[in-house]
Design a protein around this motif. Sequence first.
Motif, PDB file in Angstrom:
ATOM      1  N   GLU A 136       0.943  -1.097  -0.120  1.00 54.07           N
ATOM      2  CA  GLU A 136      -0.058   0.103   0.045  1.00 54.07           C
ATOM      3  C   GLU A 136       0.787   1.379  -0.056  1.00 54.07           C
ATOM      4  OE1 GLU A 136      -3.192  -0.058   2.814  1.00 54.07           O
ATOM      5  OE2 GLU A 136      -2.725   1.992   3.335  1.00 54.07           O
ATOM      6  N   HIS A 137       0.453   2.202  -0.719  1.00 52.92           N
ATOM      7  CA  HIS A 137       0.793   3.481  -0.698  1.00 52.92           C
ATOM      8  C   HIS A 137      -0.058   4.428  -0.498  1.00 52.92           C
ATOM      9  CE1 HIS A 137       4.631   2.346  -2.756  1.00 52.92           C
ATOM     10  NE2 HIS A 137       5.090   3.196  -2.512  1.00 52.92           N
ATOM     11  N   VAL A 138       0.142   5.200   0.606  1.00 49.60           N
ATOM     12  CA  VAL A 138      -0.850   6.402   0.868  1.00 49.60           C
ATOM     13  C   VAL A 138      -0.624   7.806   0.403  1.00 49.60           C
ATOM     14  CG1 VAL A 138       0.176   7.076   3.451  1.00 49.60           C
ATOM     15  CG2 VAL A 138      -2.248   7.302   3.061  1.00 49.60           C
ATOM     16  N   LEU A 139      -1.649   8.455   0.110  1.00 46.95           N
ATOM     17  CA  LEU A 139      -1.531   9.733  -0.314  1.00 46.95           C
ATOM     18  C   LEU A 139      -1.726  10.868   0.604  1.00 46.95           C
ATOM     19  CD1 LEU A 139      -2.848   9.638  -3.908  1.00 46.95           C
ATOM     20  CD2 LEU A 139      -0.498   9.861  -3.170  1.00 46.95           C
ATOM     21  N   VAL A 140      -0.967  11.557   1.393  1.00 43.05           N
ATOM     22  CA  VAL A 140      -1.315  12.485   2.222  1.00 43.05           C
ATOM     23  C   VAL A 140      -1.537  13.802   1.660  1.00 43.05           C
ATOM     24  CG1 VAL A 140      -0.575  13.607   4.319  1.00 43.05           C
ATOM     25  CG2 VAL A 140       0.238  11.192   3.764  1.00 43.05           C
ATOM     26  N   LEU A 141      -2.763  14.473   1.924  1.00 43.48           N
ATOM     27  CA  LEU A 141      -3.211  15.362   1.061  1.00 43.48           C
ATOM     28  C   LEU A 141      -3.036  16.947   1.969  1.00 43.48           C
ATOM     29  CD1 LEU A 141      -6.815  13.732   0.372  1.00 43.48           C
ATOM     30  CD2 LEU A 141      -4.724  13.679  -0.619  1.00 43.48           C
ATOM     31  N   ARG A 142      -2.492  16.886   3.213  1.00 43.54           N
ATOM     32  CA  ARG A 142      -2.224  18.066   3.726  1.00 43.54           C
ATOM     33  C   ARG A 142      -0.994  18.161   4.335  1.00 43.54           C
ATOM     34  NH1 ARG A 142      -7.493  19.626   7.250  1.00 43.54           N
ATOM     35  NH2 ARG A 142      -5.983  21.047   8.300  1.00 43.54           N
ATOM     36  N   PRO A 143      -0.389  19.141   4.606  1.00 39.61           N
ATOM     37  CA  PRO A 143       0.993  19.107   5.740  1.00 39.61           C
ATOM     38  C   PRO A 143       0.464  18.646   6.893  1.00 39.61           C
ATOM     39  CG  PRO A 143       0.589  21.224   4.668  1.00 39.61           C
ATOM     40  CD  PRO A 143      -0.618  20.548   4.320  1.00 39.61           C
ATOM     41  N   VAL A 144       1.391  18.213   7.631  1.00 38.51           N
ATOM     42  CA  VAL A 144       1.252  17.810   9.366  1.00 38.51           C
ATOM     43  C   VAL A 144       2.478  18.312   9.812  1.00 38.51           C
ATOM     44  CG1 VAL A 144       1.071  15.934  10.701  1.00 38.51           C
ATOM     45  CG2 VAL A 144       0.191  15.518   8.304  1.00 38.51           C
ATOM     46  N   ALA A 145       2.134  19.111  10.853  1.00 35.51           N
ATOM     47  CA  ALA A 145       3.152  19.690  11.626  1.00 35.51           C
ATOM     48  C   ALA A 145       3.760  18.646  12.662  1.00 35.51           C
ATOM     49  CB  ALA A 145       2.435  20.931  12.799  1.00 35.51           C
TER      50      ALA A 145
END
Length: 418
Positions: A136-145
Amino acid sequence: MWTVDEHRDDVLSGIAPLPPADLPLLDAQGCVLAEDAVAATDLPPFDNSSMDGYALRSGDLPDDTADGHPAALAVVGDIAAGAGELPGVGAGQAARIMTGAPVPPGADAVAPVEWTDGGTGTGRPADAMTAAVADEHVLVLRPVAAGAHIRRRGSDIAAGTTVLTAGTVLGPTQIGLLAAIGRGTARVRPRPRVAVLSTGSELVQPGEPVGPGRIPDSNSFALAAAARAAGADAIRVGGVPDDADVLRAVLAEQLGAADLVVTSGGVSVGAYDVVKEVFDGYGGVDFRRLRMQPGKPQGFGRIGDGPGIPLLALPGNPVSAYISFELFVRPVIRTMLGAPDVHRPVVRAVCTEALRSPAGRRQFLRGRYAPDGTVTPVGGAGSHLVGALARADCLITVPEDTTALPAGSAVDVVLLTD
Ligand code: AMP
Ligand code: MG
């Protein structure tokens, strides 16, 4: 004759909190903590995720992630709450993680699943975690601090912190806290065991047929319930006939099992006043008359071997017995519990009706207290009026030297609401 205060002081002068005991947490509910409770470990005990999502390295996400440039991360593992073995998260990697699961080494932030496509490959925000998919690959849609959605070890309670101090009454949240720091028991003042027995050859147990001249025993129920409401373990011993030998035998049975004995009836000057017959002249039990109404005759002392245990012998009229309990027995129970509030609260209130009271007696009338600060008597002064007693939520006090009060007078009111 004794005043109410003199009698109460005399009774309480010999009463101390019970020795502490370690009780299972739920048995300690309502009890008073006898020692400070100190957290042995940090709480939370490890860094853990506050969301279902992906543990990742925040530096892997480009600043323009939100502007149509999702970051694709390789999913290297699946971490459920309770997981012991954790995958390392390297550059360009993420691990599926559930709420409460330990943050794996290498990761410094958690992206909630809603901030990702959940590994579906669609690039659209997911609304839930789905089953893990191979490769699996995951697409992260927002930056995360950095640090986002991580509950840090010790951020609630650091190891060594005193979380509850001695004297705290254990309610649901305090019991939850003790459990959270890993305590299976609490060191508390145990509940006093109070043997409640009523005397009178006229008594039948409620539910049994009531023959001529007989009445149901209501005192042992009211007083056992009042003992429980005060925080005691009540041992209700049903009616004991007016027979000294029977009463002696019943008491002998209870002595080993109780911290306090409460009797009702048989303390005045009638021909069959069995409590008085058994204990009058018995070392350490005193029968006295109080300047109060109702509740004039009272017995008090210690019975049994060695230092013995306290005996409070209350009059038999149900209203007298109950008021005597409130004034004298309840503070004994509260003292044994080590409770911060030994006495019922007393407030000033404006009485809506005129009152009459006997000279030389402190009168306790049943009343209803209203939120506007007024109080209204219910029923009359008769000490057999259990119907009115059950409608009352307070006791209106008329001082010894007052024989009449006009409507609108300010009075002291003992609030009976728990
Ligand atoms: P005594 O103090 O024993 O003389 O009782 C005074 C009054 O209270 C009598 O009318 C008794 O019948 C009544 N009484 C005594 N014990 C109880 C009881 N356990 N339940 C209800 N009434 C009682
Ligand atoms: Mg009697």
